[in-house]
Design a protein around this motif. Structure first.
Motif, PDB file in Angstrom:
ATOM      1  N   ARG A   4       0.833  -1.203   0.000  1.00  0.00           N
ATOM      2  CA  ARG A   4       0.000   0.000   0.000  1.00  0.00           C
ATOM      3  C   ARG A   4       0.870   1.257   0.000  1.00  0.00           C
ATOM      4  O   ARG A   4       0.565   2.233  -0.673  1.00  0.00           O
ATOM      5  CB  ARG A   4      -0.937  -0.016   1.202  1.00  0.00           C
ATOM      6  N   GLY A   5       1.940   1.215   0.771  1.00  0.00           N
ATOM      7  CA  GLY A   5       2.830   2.360   0.809  1.00  0.00           C
ATOM      8  C   GLY A   5       3.475   2.630  -0.540  1.00  0.00           C
ATOM      9  O   GLY A   5       3.607   3.793  -0.956  1.00  0.00           O
ATOM     10  N   GLU A   6       3.882   1.577  -1.226  1.00  0.00           N
ATOM     11  CA  GLU A   6       4.483   1.735  -2.554  1.00  0.00           C
ATOM     12  C   GLU A   6       3.465   2.268  -3.557  1.00  0.00           C
ATOM     13  O   GLU A   6       3.787   3.118  -4.393  1.00  0.00           O
ATOM     14  CB  GLU A   6       5.052   0.396  -3.021  1.00  0.00           C
ATOM     15  N   ILE A   7       2.229   1.750  -3.490  1.00  0.00           N
ATOM     16  CA  ILE A   7       1.172   2.241  -4.383  1.00  0.00           C
ATOM     17  C   ILE A   7       0.944   3.731  -4.153  1.00  0.00           C
ATOM     18  O   ILE A   7       0.876   4.527  -5.097  1.00  0.00           O
ATOM     19  CB  ILE A   7      -0.132   1.459  -4.154  1.00  0.00           C
ATOM     20  N   SER A   8       0.841   4.137  -2.899  1.00  0.00           N
ATOM     21  CA  SER A   8       0.579   5.532  -2.578  1.00  0.00           C
ATOM     22  C   SER A   8       1.730   6.424  -3.029  1.00  0.00           C
ATOM     23  O   SER A   8       1.514   7.529  -3.548  1.00  0.00           O
ATOM     24  CB  SER A   8       0.342   5.690  -1.075  1.00  0.00           C
ATOM     25  N   ALA A   9       2.948   5.966  -2.843  1.00  0.00           N
ATOM     26  CA  ALA A   9       4.109   6.765  -3.223  1.00  0.00           C
ATOM     27  C   ALA A   9       4.145   7.031  -4.723  1.00  0.00           C
ATOM     28  O   ALA A   9       4.589   8.099  -5.165  1.00  0.00           O
ATOM     29  CB  ALA A   9       5.395   6.061  -2.786  1.00  0.00           C
ATOM     30  N   GLY A  15      -1.880  12.521  -8.772  1.00  0.00           N
ATOM     31  CA  GLY A  15      -3.223  13.028  -8.522  1.00  0.00           C
ATOM     32  C   GLY A  15      -4.235  11.954  -8.184  1.00  0.00           C
ATOM     33  O   GLY A  15      -5.443  12.200  -8.253  1.00  0.00           O
ATOM     34  N   TRP A  16      -3.760  10.755  -7.817  1.00  0.00           N
ATOM     35  CA  TRP A  16      -4.641   9.657  -7.426  1.00  0.00           C
ATOM     36  C   TRP A  16      -4.432   9.369  -5.945  1.00  0.00           C
ATOM     37  O   TRP A  16      -3.359   9.580  -5.400  1.00  0.00           O
ATOM     38  CB  TRP A  16      -4.338   8.399  -8.231  1.00  0.00           C
ATOM     39  N   ARG A  17      -5.483   8.853  -5.293  1.00  0.00           N
ATOM     40  CA  ARG A  17      -5.384   8.470  -3.886  1.00  0.00           C
ATOM     41  C   ARG A  17      -5.867   7.043  -3.715  1.00  0.00           C
ATOM     42  O   ARG A  17      -6.843   6.622  -4.337  1.00  0.00           O
ATOM     43  CB  ARG A  17      -6.222   9.408  -2.992  1.00  0.00           C
ATOM     44  N   LEU A  18      -5.188   6.316  -2.851  1.00  0.00           N
ATOM     45  CA  LEU A  18      -5.544   4.930  -2.559  1.00  0.00           C
ATOM     46  C   LEU A  18      -6.583   4.899  -1.450  1.00  0.00           C
ATOM     47  O   LEU A  18      -6.320   5.329  -0.322  1.00  0.00           O
ATOM     48  CB  LEU A  18      -4.298   4.153  -2.135  1.00  0.00           C
ATOM     49  N   ASP A 168     -17.702   2.457   8.507  1.00  0.00           N
ATOM     50  CA  ASP A 168     -16.281   2.757   8.368  1.00  0.00           C
ATOM     51  C   ASP A 168     -16.157   3.780   7.242  1.00  0.00           C
ATOM     52  O   ASP A 168     -16.710   3.583   6.160  1.00  0.00           O
ATOM     53  CB  ASP A 168     -15.468   1.513   8.002  1.00  0.00           C
ATOM     54  N   VAL A 169     -15.440   4.861   7.495  1.00  0.00           N
ATOM     55  CA  VAL A 169     -15.242   5.908   6.494  1.00  0.00           C
ATOM     56  C   VAL A 169     -13.754   5.938   6.157  1.00  0.00           C
ATOM     57  O   VAL A 169     -12.924   6.297   6.999  1.00  0.00           O
ATOM     58  CB  VAL A 169     -15.715   7.276   7.003  1.00  0.00           C
ATOM     59  N   ASP A 170     -13.428   5.529   4.924  1.00  0.00           N
ATOM     60  CA  ASP A 170     -12.037   5.447   4.480  1.00  0.00           C
ATOM     61  C   ASP A 170     -11.659   6.736   3.761  1.00  0.00           C
ATOM     62  O   ASP A 170     -12.299   7.116   2.777  1.00  0.00           O
ATOM     63  CB  ASP A 170     -11.862   4.265   3.531  1.00  0.00           C
ATOM     64  N   VAL A 171     -10.598   7.402   4.228  1.00  0.00           N
ATOM     65  CA  VAL A 171     -10.163   8.677   3.666  1.00  0.00           C
ATOM     66  C   VAL A 171      -8.658   8.648   3.450  1.00  0.00           C
ATOM     67  O   VAL A 171      -7.949   7.818   4.022  1.00  0.00           O
ATOM     68  CB  VAL A 171     -10.543   9.852   4.589  1.00  0.00           C
ATOM     69  N   PRO A 172      -8.128   9.578   2.627  1.00  0.00           N
ATOM     70  CA  PRO A 172      -6.679   9.714   2.528  1.00  0.00           C
ATOM     71  C   PRO A 172      -6.091  10.026   3.906  1.00  0.00           C
ATOM     72  O   PRO A 172      -6.720  10.712   4.715  1.00  0.00           O
ATOM     73  CB  PRO A 172      -6.485  10.885   1.555  1.00  0.00           C
ATOM     74  N   PRO A 173      -4.886   9.535   4.196  1.00  0.00           N
ATOM     75  CA  PRO A 173      -4.341   9.671   5.560  1.00  0.00           C
ATOM     76  C   PRO A 173      -4.316  11.091   6.091  1.00  0.00           C
ATOM     77  O   PRO A 173      -4.589  11.317   7.274  1.00  0.00           O
ATOM     78  CB  PRO A 173      -2.923   9.105   5.410  1.00  0.00           C
ATOM     79  N   GLU A 174      -4.011  12.078   5.233  1.00  0.00           N
ATOM     80  CA  GLU A 174      -3.882  13.444   5.735  1.00  0.00           C
ATOM     81  C   GLU A 174      -5.229  14.069   6.092  1.00  0.00           C
ATOM     82  O   GLU A 174      -5.279  15.138   6.701  1.00  0.00           O
ATOM     83  CB  GLU A 174      -3.150  14.335   4.718  1.00  0.00           C
ATOM     84  N   HIS A 175      -6.328  13.419   5.734  1.00  0.00           N
ATOM     85  CA  HIS A 175      -7.652  13.944   6.058  1.00  0.00           C
ATOM     86  C   HIS A 175      -8.256  13.291   7.304  1.00  0.00           C
ATOM     87  O   HIS A 175      -9.310  13.720   7.778  1.00  0.00           O
ATOM     88  CB  HIS A 175      -8.608  13.750   4.881  1.00  0.00           C
ATOM     89  N   ALA A 176      -7.598  12.268   7.827  1.00  0.00           N
ATOM     90  CA  ALA A 176      -8.186  11.512   8.937  1.00  0.00           C
ATOM     91  C   ALA A 176      -8.360  12.377  10.182  1.00  0.00           C
ATOM     92  O   ALA A 176      -9.428  12.372  10.810  1.00  0.00           O
ATOM     93  CB  ALA A 176      -7.325  10.288   9.251  1.00  0.00           C
ATOM     94  N   GLN A 177      -7.329  13.129  10.555  1.00  0.00           N
ATOM     95  CA  GLN A 177      -7.411  13.901  11.796  1.00  0.00           C
ATOM     96  C   GLN A 177      -8.490  14.959  11.722  1.00  0.00           C
ATOM     97  O   GLN A 177      -9.187  15.220  12.713  1.00  0.00           O
ATOM     98  CB  GLN A 177      -6.060  14.535  12.116  1.00  0.00           C
ATOM     99  N   CYS A 213     -10.925   5.503   8.834  1.00  0.00           N
ATOM    100  CA  CYS A 213      -9.915   4.528   8.422  1.00  0.00           C
ATOM    101  C   CYS A 213      -9.004   5.107   7.348  1.00  0.00           C
ATOM    102  O   CYS A 213      -9.414   5.972   6.560  1.00  0.00           O
ATOM    103  CB  CYS A 213     -10.577   3.273   7.850  1.00  0.00           C
ATOM    104  N   THR A 214      -7.763   4.609   7.293  1.00  0.00           N
ATOM    105  CA  THR A 214      -6.846   4.908   6.210  1.00  0.00           C
ATOM    106  C   THR A 214      -6.143   3.614   5.791  1.00  0.00           C
ATOM    107  O   THR A 214      -6.281   2.583   6.449  1.00  0.00           O
ATOM    108  CB  THR A 214      -5.772   5.937   6.622  1.00  0.00           C
ATOM    109  N   TRP A 215      -5.361   3.693   4.696  1.00  0.00           N
ATOM    110  CA  TRP A 215      -4.596   2.514   4.276  1.00  0.00           C
ATOM    111  C   TRP A 215      -3.365   2.302   5.142  1.00  0.00           C
ATOM    112  O   TRP A 215      -2.772   1.213   5.135  1.00  0.00           O
ATOM    113  CB  TRP A 215      -4.181   2.640   2.804  1.00  0.00           C
ATOM    114  N   GLN A 216      -2.951   3.304   5.877  1.00  0.00           N
ATOM    115  CA  GLN A 216      -1.704   3.201   6.635  1.00  0.00           C
ATOM    116  C   GLN A 216      -1.824   2.195   7.765  1.00  0.00           C
ATOM    117  O   GLN A 216      -2.899   1.951   8.309  1.00  0.00           O
ATOM    118  CB  GLN A 216      -1.309   4.573   7.183  1.00  0.00           C
ATOM    119  N   GLY A 217      -0.706   1.599   8.112  1.00  0.00           N
ATOM    120  CA  GLY A 217      -0.683   0.630   9.208  1.00  0.00           C
ATOM    121  C   GLY A 217      -1.223  -0.725   8.845  1.00  0.00           C
ATOM    122  O   GLY A 217      -1.466  -1.540   9.737  1.00  0.00           O
TER     123      GLY A 217
END
Length: 219
Positions: A4-9, A15-18, A168-177, A213-217
């Motif tokens: 997931r980290g490689e895909i996101s990188a 301009g795409w988000r996982l 469960d609401v899945d968002v890009p990591p920077e939007h979670a907080q 939720c996010t893809w991280q972790g």
């Protein structure tokens, strides 16, 4: 399999988000006619993208989604398609005020095989390969517009004061907080942050739960 980290990188700079096993991008447009022409450009750039690319047309944006339907996740081929599409559309993909997200409905069950057919029948959902972040047996909207439904195995009945269905609401990591802060400001409480950044468990003032939720972790 690409992590997931490689895909996101790879995908984020394009301009795409996982989000829950799918790459999502929004291309701003000026009209529905503009959306149609932009979609045509994206499809042409992708080439043979059946089973990978889906497109929604709106008056202000084109919503693009990429994943390999046969396996329910993003593959190296999808990343190549993302690169080709981003290079072809004349307006750089971005998201503006509409954050890419996916909503899931999680249903607690003591006997998943017993209840799953009911939920499949009443929703008209299908049992195609689901996102890798969900247990086997998830049900998906055949148009991929409605929330995914998955079943959480319980060993004992839920306490009567706790709900058995949650979102469960899945968002890009920077939007979670920001989502968490907004939920707390709206009267919610934090129930459990032990699994963060994969997910945080919150509850409304009456105790009904939801997870951000996010893809991280998860790699």
């Amino acid at each position: 399999m690409t992590s997931r980290g490689e895909i996101s990188a790879i995908a984020d700079p394009l301009g795409w988000r996982l989000i829950l096993g799918v790459l999502i991008s929004h291309v701003p447009v000026a009209s529905l006619a503009d959306a149609a022409s932009t979609a045509q450009v994206a499809v042409a750039a992708a080439g043979d993208a059946d089973g990978h690319l889906s497109v929604d047309l709106l008056a202000d944006r084109v919503v693009l989604r990429l994943h390999t339907a046969a396996v329910g996740t993003v593959t190296d081929h999808d990343l190549r398609l993302a690169r080709a599409i981003s290079g072809a559309v004349r307006t750089a993909p971005g998201h503006g005020d509409a954050v890419p997200q996916n909503v899931e409905i999680a249903i607690d069950a003591l006997d998943i095989p017993l209840i799953r057919p009911f939920w499949q029948a009443v929703t008209g959902y299908v049992g195609d390969p689901g996102p890798p972040d969900l247990p086997d047996g998830a049900l998906l909207d055949p148009l991929r517009r409605g929330p995914t439904i998955w079943f959480q195995q319980m060993d004992a009945p839920r306490h009567r004061d706790r709900n058995r269905i949650h979102l469960d609401v899945d968002v890009p990591p920077e939007h979670a907080q920001a989502r968490i802060d907004a939920a707390l400001a709206a009267g919610g409480v934090m129930r459990d942050a032990g699994a963060a950044p994969a997910f945080w468990v919150l509850a409304d003032p009456e105790g009904n739960e939801a997870c951000v939720c996010t893809w991280q972790g998860r790699d």
